[in-house]
Design an enzyme around this catalytic site. Sequence first.
Site, PDB file in Angstrom:
ATOM      1  N   ASP A 119      -2.425  22.957   5.918  1.00 27.55           N
ATOM      2  CA  ASP A 119      -3.553  23.029   6.856  1.00 27.55           C
ATOM      3  C   ASP A 119      -3.225  22.610   8.270  1.00 27.55           C
ATOM      4  OD1 ASP A 119      -5.126  24.234   4.926  1.00 27.55           O
ATOM      5  OD2 ASP A 119      -6.229  22.346   4.410  1.00 27.55           O
ATOM      6  N   ASP A 144      -2.069  27.320   9.337  1.00 25.69           N
ATOM      7  CA  ASP A 144      -3.452  27.379   9.189  1.00 25.69           C
ATOM      8  C   ASP A 144      -4.083  28.290  10.568  1.00 25.69           C
ATOM      9  OD1 ASP A 144      -6.035  27.633   8.034  1.00 25.69           O
ATOM     10  OD2 ASP A 144      -6.613  25.426   8.549  1.00 25.69           O
ATOM     11  N   ASP A 148      -9.014  26.384  15.922  1.00 29.57           N
ATOM     12  CA  ASP A 148     -10.117  26.327  15.100  1.00 29.57           C
ATOM     13  C   ASP A 148     -11.139  25.201  15.597  1.00 29.57           C
ATOM     14  OD1 ASP A 148      -8.755  27.843  13.230  1.00 29.57           O
ATOM     15  OD2 ASP A 148      -8.880  26.343  11.477  1.00 29.57           O
ATOM     16  N   ARG A 199      -9.173  37.106  12.398  1.00 29.81           N
ATOM     17  CA  ARG A 199      -9.983  35.905  12.978  1.00 29.81           C
ATOM     18  C   ARG A 199      -9.646  36.028  14.435  1.00 29.81           C
ATOM     19  NH1 ARG A 199      -9.523  31.013   8.670  1.00 29.81           N
ATOM     20  NH2 ARG A 199     -10.087  32.093   6.742  1.00 29.81           N
TER      21      ARG A 199
END
Length: 331
Positions: A119, A144, A148, A199
């Site tokens: 992560d 990851d 984010d 994404r």
Amino acid sequence: MSSLPYADVDSSMRAMAGRAEGFGRFSIGGLNGPLYYVTTLADDGPGSLRDGCRRKEPFWIIFEVSGTIHLLSYLNVSSYKTIDGRGQRIKLMGKGLRLKDCEHIIICNLEFEGGRGHDVDGIQIKPNSRHIWIDRCSLRDYDDGLIDITRQSTDITVSRCCFTQHDKTMLIGADPSHIGDRCIRVTIHHCFFNGTRQRHPRVRFGKVHLYNNYTRNWGIYAVCASVESQIYSQCNIYEAGQKKKTFEYYTEKAADKEEAKSGLIRSEGDLILNGAQACLLTGVGEECMFHPSEYYPTWTMEAASDSLRTVLQICTGWQSIPRPAEQVVIP
């Protein structure tokens, strides 16, 4: 030739402060603090980037060295900081930056590459962080996300960044149980998503304005709207490779609702190339879609075109530009 926004922010060092477009436009970074000089590529210690970022006072952080900083743990950035990579070539490897419970951050002209471990994100923005501008950074190859934005972090702009060699590029809103993320607002403009898998971004709950970005050769989809999200896609270029699905909709149930929902995407002036399929949900909650003009009066946008596509391949990511002079104010 295309005109890029805020072309004059390199005229003096602190001219960037408060000059982002979109939701992150109020970010002043370390405008009101002294210069902090990074003089070593060490992970920690005097003169290190980590030392400057952890201090509580405002700093405009600049680099006297070029090279790679290997981060052994996430580098926490405290409020009122500018990390200004102009004039040098700084690459962050290993762990990434963590913007946690902070405000007024500007990150400019850095490279991020190769975080390994469970992560690991390139730039992790959570929780409760706001007034953030990430500009002209190159990001690639983390475990990851590259950027984010989760846990009620909001009023963020990502501009002129280049994303390559990656799977889960940008996640906005991490889980359908995080209903506080309805406050999230993000602007992404003049970015280049080059062959990244998915994404660009994927959004839950938040409001996201995408304009004048170039996304090409994705591996699953370009943009994904999940639970209650609102994505305004305006004058972007979507150029498919083998996978043709431009817009994806994932249905999820918010923790405080009975019915599962996807999000909404409005596409206006987008250029769809190479057989890309841009299916839009119509007639479902369209009256709920936000318009950027409700939140900010102007933004620098042009029609999606071949010339814009050319410029975005050159003018995104880390740039070899001189460090602007510090302007001395004479009373």
